[in-house]
Design an enzyme around this catalytic site. Sequence first.
Site, PDB file in Angstrom:
ATOM      1  N   GLU A 207       0.814  -1.222   0.000  1.00  0.00           N
ATOM      2  CA  GLU A 207       0.000   0.000   0.000  1.00  0.00           C
ATOM      3  C   GLU A 207       0.848   1.273   0.000  1.00  0.00           C
ATOM      4  O   GLU A 207       0.362   2.345   0.321  1.00  0.00           O
ATOM      5  CB  GLU A 207      -0.969   0.022   1.194  1.00  0.00           C
ATOM      6  CG  GLU A 207      -1.917  -1.156   1.228  1.00  0.00           C
ATOM      7  CD  GLU A 207      -2.783  -1.268  -0.010  1.00  0.00           C
ATOM      8  OE1 GLU A 207      -3.088  -0.229  -0.612  1.00  0.00           O
ATOM      9  OE2 GLU A 207      -3.142  -2.393  -0.380  1.00  0.00           O
TER      10      GLU A 207
ATOM     11  N   ASP B 137      -1.804  -1.691  -9.156  1.00  0.00           N
ATOM     12  CA  ASP B 137      -2.333  -3.044  -8.996  1.00  0.00           C
ATOM     13  C   ASP B 137      -2.527  -3.749 -10.335  1.00  0.00           C
ATOM     14  O   ASP B 137      -3.072  -3.177 -11.291  1.00  0.00           O
ATOM     15  CB  ASP B 137      -3.682  -3.006  -8.272  1.00  0.00           C
ATOM     16  CG  ASP B 137      -3.574  -2.437  -6.868  1.00  0.00           C
ATOM     17  OD1 ASP B 137      -2.451  -2.370  -6.348  1.00  0.00           O
ATOM     18  OD2 ASP B 137      -4.611  -2.072  -6.299  1.00  0.00           O
TER      19      ASP B 137
END
Length: 719
Positions: free
Chosen positions: A124, A214
Amino acid sequence: MHKVFFTLAIHNHQPVGNFEYVTEEAYSKAYLPFLNTLERHPDIKVVLHYCGVLYRFFEKRHPEFLELLRILIKRGQAEILTGGFYEPLLPVLPEVDGIGQIRKMTDFIRSRLDYDPKGIWIAERVWEPHLPALMGNAGVCYTTLDDFHFKLSGLRDEDLRGYYLTDDGESAVGIFPGCERLRYLIPFHPVEEISGFLSERASKGNVAITMADDGEKFGIWPETYRSVYEEGWLERFFGMLEANKDWIQTITFYDYWRNNPPSSRVYLQTTSYREMGEWSLPADAIKEYEEVLGSLEGIVGTERARTLLRGGFWRNFLSKYPESNNLHKKMVHVSRKVHKAKLETRNSKVKTQMFEELWQGQCNDGYWHGVFGGIYLPHLRTSLYEHLIKAEIMADSVLHKGKLWLDVEERDIDLDTRSEILIGTPLMTLYIDPWDGGSLFEWDYRQKALNLVNTFARMEEGYHSKVHKASAESSVLKTIHERTTVKEEGLDKYLRYDRYRRVSLLDHFLPAHTSLSNFADGEYEEQGDFISSPYESAIRREGRDLMVSLKRGGKVKGISVNLEKTLTIKPNKPIIDIEYRIGGEGTISSIFGVEFNIALSGKGPGRYLRLPEPDSEKKDLASPWDFSGIRDISMVDEWLGIAVILKTEPAMDLWHFPLETISQSEGGFERIYQHSVIFPHWTLDASPESGSSGSGLSLQRRDSEWKGKITLSVEVINR
C-alpha cells in the site's frame, strides 16, 4: 525527441482468507492474460510483484504460471520484486517479523524462480522514515512509492526524473517515484493520450517515469476485462511502446538502478498514496477534506490542489476503527509469545508452523478500509484471527509444555494506558475490559480457532452521503476511485450508527416500552450509565477455577444502583458462568438486559437460532426475533460445526437481530451482515403497587437485590 525510460511495475495481490474462486477469477481474467500478452511482445520489459498468497495459489493450482514467469525472467523481460510474504504493512509490524517475512519471500523467489530480487514492493506504499534500515537489514536496495510522497516534500513533476536516495541508520536505499497521473490513465484512457503524456514529459530532456499499481486493474476491476483484453487495450498499449522504441525505452528498476546514479537525496514524510490519506480520516474530516479540495481545485487546479492538501496516514485506521486496533494489538501480543516460544523449543517444524500462522495473521487487508471492503469483510477478519489464534495455541503448547493450565494477567494489551484482563486456557481465550463497561471484547474458541466476538459496529463513513444519491453508472469506463454505484436499492434505509463498540457483556437499563426494533435501530433511551463506564475488578482463584468480579455503583434514572457480575472460568471446559447481583435504593421500572454480540461464519443455510424443544423451528440469523419466557437458546453454525448456547436463570425474554453495515467496495456500495446481537433481558418493575416477585426487582429496602445467572458455552456438533 528526448528519451523516456519507462518502467511498468505491476503489483498482484489477494488477501489471506479470500475465497479461492475469487483468486481463480483474478487468475483467469487478469494475471494469466497479462503475462500471455506480454509474452507476445518480447521487446517490452516490466517489473512484477506477487504476494505469497498468490505464489502458494500458483504452486497448488497453476504451476504452469510459474514456468511462464521463469521464461519471461530468462528473456530479460521481467524483474521480480520481493516484499513481505503475506503482504503485511511493514511499518506497523514488530521489526523482526518484517525482516522475517521479506527474507521468506526472497528465499521463495530464489528457489522457485531462480531469481535474486534486489527491489521490494512496499504494501500500500505505506512509508515511514525508519523503513530504509529495515530494508537494508532484509537485503534489498530500492523500492517504488507514489510521486505524491515526493511532492509533499516539495518536489515537482519536472524534478522527478530518476530515482532518489534516502537513508536511516546505516542503510541507504533508492526510491523510484511512481506517476499518479499514469495510474489514472492506465488502462482507462486511450493509448494515444498516454503517448502524448509521455511525450510532453520528455519535451525538456531525458526522463525516467514509473507507473506502479495493482495488476487487478488489468481485468478484474469493473469492466476492465472487456476493455483491456476483449477490446485490445493492452495489445495497443504494448504496440505503441514498441512503435516508439526510438524514444520510449521500457526498463526494469534493476537495469536503471545499476546504470544510473541517483538524482538526489530525499527524506519523505510519513504517508501513503493520496487516496489512502483521505480514507484514513474520520467521516466528518473526509467531508471537510472533499469540500476544501473542491474549492482549492478551482483556484490552483486539480493537480496542484491534491499536492497542497493532504489527509491522514495509515495508522489513523487504528484510531478510526477500534476493531482494527484490537486486531493489531492482538497480533503484536501473539508475536511476542511466538518469539518467546521459539527460544524454548528445538522442534524446527513447530517453529516454522508458528511463524507461518503468525505471519498470515499480519496480512494488511483486514486491518483497514478504503475503496475495497477490507476490515468490513467478516471473512477477512475471521481469517486473520484464525491464524493468530493458531499461532498462539502452538506458542502456549510450548510454553505450558502440554499441561492443563489457566493463565490470567492484567495487561494493557490495547495500549490505552489502562490494563485489561487476559484469561487463557487450553480451550478459550477471554479479553475483558473493566474500564469499558466491564465488557468482553474477545472470546476465542480455540478448538475452531474462532474469535466469537469478531464483531464490527455501525459507524458513519465519509461516503455515506453518496449512498442517498448513487445512481446507475454511465457507460464511460472509470477507475474504482471514481465510481459511485449501489448493489441493491434502498440501501440508505439501513444507515444506522452505534453509540458504542459492539462487544459483549454490556449492561443495559431501558425504558419498559422499548421494542426490539427500537433497540436494533438505536432509537431508545439508555436509562443507566453502565455502558462504556468503568467497573472495579477483582480476580481470585477457587481451586482450579478462576473468578473475575466486576462491580459498578451507577445510576438508573438518577437512582443509585449497584451492579456486580462475576465470571467463573474453568481450565477444562469451554464455559463461562456469569452471576449477576443488582441492588440499591429507590424506585425504578426498567428493562435490564445483557448484550452479547456473537460472530459465527455468517448468515445463510445452516446458520440459525434454535430453542431446545425437539420440534422447534430454526430461526435464520438474517431476521430479527423476539422470544418470551425462555431459558435456553442456541446459535448454530453447521458449516463450522459448533453451537453457542446461552442459558439463564430466571427465564428470560430475548431479542435477536442481525447487525448489518453499509460499506463501499470496488463493485459499489453494499450491505454486509457482520454478526448477531443477542439480548437476554428481564423486566424489573419496582413500583410500590406492583411489589416484587419472580424476576422482578424491588429497591425499596437496603438489603433487596435481583439475582440472575447466564451461562455461555460452546459445543461441537455434527455437520
